[in-house]
Design an enzyme around this catalytic site. Structure first.
Site: not given
Ligand code: 23J
Ligand code: MN
Length: 257
Positions: A61-62, A69, A73, A75, A79, A208
């Site tokens: 595992w990591n 973002h 991804h 938004d 945001h 945005h």
């Protein structure tokens, strides 16, 4: 047959397919570079906790580290400052129903190939609606620019001395989609939902500003939009339930004829 039984039968038969609209997420994933006066978002780092070794003999595992973002991804309205006081505006509070909607795919690939700064105008949107019907409320509007075919990160980000050059939405188009069409949000193949030069626009970053001010969402760094029809696919884009999260990497799936 119930609609869900039929859905599974058609997926099994191949008359419906699942199209993965996501980029791989890793250290090579390109990240937006805003003008240096602004804070920077870090790219992906992966740190191994254990790899079938003395830190964990039977497991691998990591730890992942990245900006919200990063890569393909989502938004959320929170945001942006225009969406900061809206109800249900963050990754953990948006009702799950709003992650699923019909896809309207607008092809600007020819225009973007000729003009890296191409903006989708209201006229172009009207021509699309004449050909494919009015964009329904609750749709995901996806801008097919073929930008995801730029596999060299430098060409994908396309930053020059005066900033990035990549296509996007004219602000009047964002207004129409958010306010008159009441979409779920918009999705793009580029690194962000605003055009590369949007830091020079008034207002700055108009897509945005407008979308999130209207409680709408964004999807960035999509791919495989060329595999979708203009209408007829359904997109599922559900971010991680990050508490008060402004966005999140995610797997975006389309169910398509
Ligand atoms: C912050 C400021 C400007 C932009 C962005 C973020 C994004 O594209 C993003 O990922 O939301 S343009
Ligand atoms: Mn974003």
């Amino acid at each position: 047959m119930s609609i869900l039984t039929q859905l599974v039968a058609e997926l099994n038969a191949g008359s419906l397919k699942v199209v993965d609209l996501s980029q791989p997420l890793g250290p090579e994933t390109p990240v937006i570079g805003l003008p240096p006066i602004f804070g920077a978002s870090p790219g992906v780092t992966l740190d191994v906790i254990s790899h079938y070794d003395d830190k964990g003999p039977g497991w691998y595992w990591n730890v992942i580290h990245m900006g919200e973002h990063t890569g393909t991804h989502f938004d959320a309205p929170v945001h942006w400052i225009t969406g900061k006081d809206l109800p249900d505006n963050a990754c953990d509070t948006i009702p799950a129903r709003r992650f699923i909607g019909p896809a309207c795919v607008i092809d600007i690939s020819k225009e973007a190939a000729k003009n890296e700064d191409f903006l989708l105008t209201p006229d172009h949107l009207a021509a699309w609606e004449k050909a494919h019907g009015k964009i329904p409320a609750g749709a995901w509007v996806l801008l097919r620019s073929d930008w995801s075919k730029r596999t060299d990160p430098a060409k994908f980000l396309n930053v020059r001395d005066d900033g990035a050059h990549s296509p996007g939405f004219h602000q009047e188009t964002s207004e129409i989609l958010a306010k008159l069409r009441d979409v779920l949000g918009v999705g793009v193949e580029t690194v962000g939902t605003d055009a590369g030069q949007a830091h020079t626009f008034t207002p700055q970053f108009p897509n945005h500003t407008i979308m999130h001010g209207a409680g709408k969402f964004g999807l960035a760094s999509l791919r495989n939009l060329d595999q979708l029809p203009p209408t007829g696919a359904v997109v599922i884009a559900a971010p991680l339930k990050i508490v008060h999260g402004s966005g999140s990497p995610l797997r975006v799936l389309a169910i398509s004829p």
